[in-house]
Design a protein around this motif. Structure first.
Motif, PDB file in Angstrom:
ATOM      1  N   ILE A  55       0.834  -1.208   0.000  1.00  9.23           N
ATOM      2  CA  ILE A  55       0.000   0.000   0.000  1.00  9.23           C
ATOM      3  C   ILE A  55       0.867   1.256   0.000  1.00  9.23           C
ATOM      4  CG2 ILE A  55      -0.382   0.225   2.495  1.00  9.23           C
ATOM      5  CD1 ILE A  55      -3.042   0.767  -0.150  1.00  9.23           C
ATOM      6  N   ASN A  56       1.971   1.232   0.711  1.00  9.27           N
ATOM      7  CA  ASN A  56       2.879   2.381   0.696  1.00  9.27           C
ATOM      8  C   ASN A  56       3.449   2.623  -0.701  1.00  9.27           C
ATOM      9  OD1 ASN A  56       2.748   3.300   3.380  1.00  9.27           O
ATOM     10  ND2 ASN A  56       4.160   1.720   4.056  1.00  9.27           N
ATOM     11  N   PHE A  57       3.811   1.541  -1.388  1.00  9.86           N
ATOM     12  CA  PHE A  57       4.350   1.696  -2.743  1.00  9.86           C
ATOM     13  C   PHE A  57       3.281   2.221  -3.698  1.00  9.86           C
ATOM     14  CE2 PHE A  57       5.405  -0.124  -6.975  1.00  9.86           C
ATOM     15  CZ  PHE A  57       6.565   0.593  -7.201  1.00  9.86           C
ATOM     16  N   GLN A  58       2.066   1.698  -3.601  1.00  8.15           N
ATOM     17  CA  GLN A  58       1.004   2.135  -4.510  1.00  8.15           C
ATOM     18  C   GLN A  58       0.598   3.586  -4.239  1.00  8.15           C
ATOM     19  OE1 GLN A  58       0.240   0.555  -7.206  1.00  8.15           O
ATOM     20  NE2 GLN A  58       1.522  -1.176  -6.620  1.00  8.15           N
ATOM     21  N   ILE A  59       0.622   3.998  -2.990  1.00 13.64           N
ATOM     22  CA  ILE A  59       0.362   5.409  -2.679  1.00 13.64           C
ATOM     23  C   ILE A  59       1.461   6.280  -3.286  1.00 13.64           C
ATOM     24  CG2 ILE A  59       0.322   7.117  -0.811  1.00 13.64           C
ATOM     25  CD1 ILE A  59      -1.121   4.974   0.905  1.00 13.64           C
ATOM     26  N   THR A  60       2.702   5.837  -3.184  1.00 14.78           N
ATOM     27  CA  THR A  60       3.818   6.575  -3.776  1.00 14.78           C
ATOM     28  C   THR A  60       3.649   6.695  -5.287  1.00 14.78           C
ATOM     29  OG1 THR A  60       5.290   5.795  -2.022  1.00 14.78           O
ATOM     30  CG2 THR A  60       6.334   6.651  -4.023  1.00 14.78           C
ATOM     31  N   ILE A  61       3.298   5.597  -5.938  1.00 14.96           N
ATOM     32  CA  ILE A  61       3.070   5.608  -7.392  1.00 14.96           C
ATOM     33  C   ILE A  61       1.960   6.598  -7.748  1.00 14.96           C
ATOM     34  CG2 ILE A  61       2.157   4.211  -9.317  1.00 14.96           C
ATOM     35  CD1 ILE A  61       5.072   3.615  -8.795  1.00 14.96           C
ATOM     36  N   SER A  62       0.877   6.588  -6.979  1.00 16.54           N
ATOM     37  CA  SER A  62      -0.240   7.498  -7.255  1.00 16.54           C
ATOM     38  C   SER A  62       0.155   8.953  -7.054  1.00 16.54           C
ATOM     39  CB  SER A  62      -1.431   7.153  -6.363  1.00 16.54           C
ATOM     40  OG  SER A  62      -1.959   5.903  -6.726  1.00 16.54           O
ATOM     41  N   LEU A  63       0.919   9.238  -6.017  1.00 15.07           N
ATOM     42  CA  LEU A  63       1.365  10.616  -5.779  1.00 15.07           C
ATOM     43  C   LEU A  63       2.293  11.107  -6.883  1.00 15.07           C
ATOM     44  CD1 LEU A  63       1.958  10.599  -1.918  1.00 15.07           C
ATOM     45  CD2 LEU A  63       0.091  11.690  -3.180  1.00 15.07           C
ATOM     46  N   VAL A  64       3.171  10.252  -7.360  1.00 17.63           N
ATOM     47  CA  VAL A  64       4.057  10.623  -8.469  1.00 17.63           C
ATOM     48  C   VAL A  64       3.228  10.868  -9.736  1.00 17.63           C
ATOM     49  CG1 VAL A  64       5.913   9.806  -9.986  1.00 17.63           C
ATOM     50  CG2 VAL A  64       6.083   9.479  -7.513  1.00 17.63           C
ATOM     51  N   SER A  65       2.210  10.064  -9.952  1.00 14.51           N
ATOM     52  CA  SER A  65       1.334  10.247 -11.110  1.00 14.51           C
ATOM     53  C   SER A  65       0.607  11.587 -11.055  1.00 14.51           C
ATOM     54  CB  SER A  65       0.326   9.104 -11.182  1.00 14.51           C
ATOM     55  OG  SER A  65      -0.529   9.267 -12.284  1.00 14.51           O
ATOM     56  N   VAL A  66       0.113  11.945  -9.869  1.00 14.11           N
ATOM     57  CA  VAL A  66      -0.549  13.240  -9.701  1.00 14.11           C
ATOM     58  C   VAL A  66       0.448  14.378  -9.951  1.00 14.11           C
ATOM     59  CG1 VAL A  66      -1.600  14.771  -7.977  1.00 14.11           C
ATOM     60  CG2 VAL A  66      -2.362  12.403  -8.179  1.00 14.11           C
ATOM     61  N   LEU A  67       1.657  14.237  -9.447  1.00 10.60           N
ATOM     62  CA  LEU A  67       2.682  15.249  -9.656  1.00 10.60           C
ATOM     63  C   LEU A  67       3.002  15.418 -11.144  1.00 10.60           C
ATOM     64  CD1 LEU A  67       4.723  17.206  -8.342  1.00 10.60           C
ATOM     65  CD2 LEU A  67       6.337  15.311  -8.292  1.00 10.60           C
ATOM     66  N   ILE A  68       3.111  14.324 -11.859  1.00  6.52           N
ATOM     67  CA  ILE A  68       3.357  14.388 -13.304  1.00  6.52           C
ATOM     68  C   ILE A  68       2.217  15.123 -14.001  1.00  6.52           C
ATOM     69  CG2 ILE A  68       3.482  13.017 -15.423  1.00  6.52           C
ATOM     70  CD1 ILE A  68       5.033  10.909 -13.800  1.00  6.52           C
ATOM     71  N   SER A  69       0.985  14.828 -13.609  1.00  8.80           N
ATOM     72  CA  SER A  69      -0.179  15.481 -14.229  1.00  8.80           C
ATOM     73  C   SER A  69      -0.191  16.979 -13.954  1.00  8.80           C
ATOM     74  CB  SER A  69      -1.475  14.854 -13.714  1.00  8.80           C
ATOM     75  OG  SER A  69      -1.553  13.506 -14.118  1.00  8.80           O
ATOM     76  N   ILE A  70       0.130  17.367 -12.721  1.00  6.29           N
ATOM     77  CA  ILE A  70       0.172  18.792 -12.382  1.00  6.29           C
ATOM     78  C   ILE A  70       1.264  19.505 -13.175  1.00  6.29           C
ATOM     79  CG2 ILE A  70       0.748  20.425 -10.534  1.00  6.29           C
ATOM     80  CD1 ILE A  70      -0.701  18.466  -8.608  1.00  6.29           C
ATOM     81  N   LEU A  71       2.449  18.909 -13.205  1.00  9.36           N
ATOM     82  CA  LEU A  71       3.546  19.521 -13.968  1.00  9.36           C
ATOM     83  C   LEU A  71       3.212  19.604 -15.455  1.00  9.36           C
ATOM     84  CD1 LEU A  71       6.669  17.912 -12.255  1.00  9.36           C
ATOM     85  CD2 LEU A  71       5.887  20.288 -12.101  1.00  9.36           C
ATOM     86  N   ALA A  72       2.558  18.589 -15.985  1.00  8.57           N
ATOM     87  CA  ALA A  72       2.169  18.613 -17.397  1.00  8.57           C
ATOM     88  C   ALA A  72       1.197  19.749 -17.661  1.00  8.57           C
ATOM     89  CB  ALA A  72       1.541  17.275 -17.790  1.00  8.57           C
ATOM     90  N   GLY A  73       0.241  19.928 -16.766  1.00  7.92           N
ATOM     91  CA  GLY A  73      -0.720  21.021 -16.943  1.00  7.92           C
ATOM     92  C   GLY A  73      -0.054  22.382 -16.895  1.00  7.92           C
ATOM     93  N   VAL A  74       0.835  22.569 -15.940  1.00  6.75           N
ATOM     94  CA  VAL A  74       1.532  23.855 -15.808  1.00  6.75           C
ATOM     95  C   VAL A  74       2.412  24.119 -17.031  1.00  6.75           C
ATOM     96  CG1 VAL A  74       3.313  25.079 -14.500  1.00  6.75           C
ATOM     97  CG2 VAL A  74       1.458  23.904 -13.294  1.00  6.75           C
ATOM     98  N   PHE A  75       3.248  23.160 -17.401  1.00  4.60           N
ATOM     99  CA  PHE A  75       4.159  23.384 -18.518  1.00  4.60           C
ATOM    100  C   PHE A  75       3.434  23.495 -19.853  1.00  4.60           C
ATOM    101  CE2 PHE A  75       7.416  21.736 -15.555  1.00  4.60           C
ATOM    102  CZ  PHE A  75       8.289  22.816 -15.620  1.00  4.60           C
ATOM    103  N   ASN A  76       2.401  22.696 -20.049  1.00  2.41           N
ATOM    104  CA  ASN A  76       1.650  22.813 -21.302  1.00  2.41           C
ATOM    105  C   ASN A  76       0.900  24.136 -21.368  1.00  2.41           C
ATOM    106  OD1 ASN A  76       2.533  20.391 -22.338  1.00  2.41           O
ATOM    107  ND2 ASN A  76       0.809  19.227 -21.534  1.00  2.41           N
ATOM    108  N   GLY A  77       0.429  24.617 -20.221  1.00  2.00           N
ATOM    109  CA  GLY A  77      -0.220  25.929 -20.185  1.00  2.00           C
ATOM    110  C   GLY A  77       0.749  27.042 -20.506  1.00  2.00           C
ATOM    111  N   LEU A  78       1.934  26.984 -19.911  1.00  7.33           N
ATOM    112  CA  LEU A  78       2.955  27.992 -20.203  1.00  7.33           C
ATOM    113  C   LEU A  78       3.401  27.922 -21.655  1.00  7.33           C
ATOM    114  CD1 LEU A  78       5.149  27.799 -16.974  1.00  7.33           C
ATOM    115  CD2 LEU A  78       3.557  29.621 -17.629  1.00  7.33           C
ATOM    116  N   TRP A  79       3.504  26.703 -22.155  1.00  2.00           N
ATOM    117  CA  TRP A  79       3.911  26.512 -23.546  1.00  2.00           C
ATOM    118  C   TRP A  79       2.887  27.124 -24.488  1.00  2.00           C
ATOM    119  CZ3 TRP A  79       8.629  24.659 -24.444  1.00  2.00           C
ATOM    120  CH2 TRP A  79       8.973  24.355 -25.746  1.00  2.00           C
ATOM    121  N   SER A  80       1.613  26.902 -24.204  1.00  2.00           N
ATOM    122  CA  SER A  80       0.547  27.460 -25.040  1.00  2.00           C
ATOM    123  C   SER A  80       0.525  28.972 -24.958  1.00  2.00           C
ATOM    124  CB  SER A  80      -0.812  26.903 -24.603  1.00  2.00           C
ATOM    125  OG  SER A  80      -0.859  25.518 -24.807  1.00  2.00           O
ATOM    126  N   LEU A  81       0.733  29.516 -23.758  1.00  2.00           N
ATOM    127  CA  LEU A  81       0.761  30.965 -23.581  1.00  2.00           C
ATOM    128  C   LEU A  81       1.916  31.584 -24.374  1.00  2.00           C
ATOM    129  CD1 LEU A  81      -0.347  33.507 -22.159  1.00  2.00           C
ATOM    130  CD2 LEU A  81       1.239  32.989 -20.284  1.00  2.00           C
TER     131      LEU A  81
END
Length: 137
Positions: A55-81
């Motif tokens: 469960i600790n590993f799967q929580i870690t995987i999920s948190l990293v996935s959320v972080l990737i999604s947030i960074l993708a949104g920020v960078f893609n937004g800046l890129w579009s701007l």
């Protein structure tokens, strides 16, 4: 619980992250591992330890996935701007990051380490994931 049952449940718990993510992508990996662990944690110390680790590993995987999604949104937004502000001259669509590739890589990491852990559990030995937040103790 017999030794064979302990090994089987340990194997199921470690593989639960893979199966859960295939069924329900956003949080299935955590939900299925959590359900399996909660069902059998009081019957065996071995299964309880493996469940906490999984469960600790799967929580870690999920948190990293959320972080990737947030960074993708920020960078893609800046890129579009930046592309909009320069009329597409300086920034082009060909330079965008492949954030989906990072999610795919994360899934492969989850697959590899979960299978290694499942094999170890089936052999009757504990497995510590190489990187994992220790949230559930």
């Amino acid at each position: 619980m017999t030794l064979r049952d302990e090994r089987n449940w340990g194997t199921f718990i470690h593989l639960g992250g893979i199966v859960g993510s295939a069924i329900f992508r956003p949080a299935g990996n955590v939900i299925l591992v959590l359900v399996l662990w909660l069902i059998k944690r009081n019957e065996s110390r071995f299964v309880d330890d493996l469940g906490k680790e999984a469960i600790n590993f799967q929580i870690t995987i999920s948190l990293v996935s959320v972080l990737i999604s947030i960074l993708a949104g920020v960078f893609n937004g800046l890129w579009s701007l930046g592309s909009w502000m320069t009329g597409g001259f300086f920034f082009s669509n060909g330079w965008s990051w492949s954030w989906g590739g990072l999610h795919g890589l994360l899934w492969v990491v989850n697959l590899i380490f979960s299978i290694i852990a499942a094999v170890k559990a089936n052999e009757g030995t504990s497995y510590k994931y190489p990187f994992s937040l220790r949230l559930v103790k």
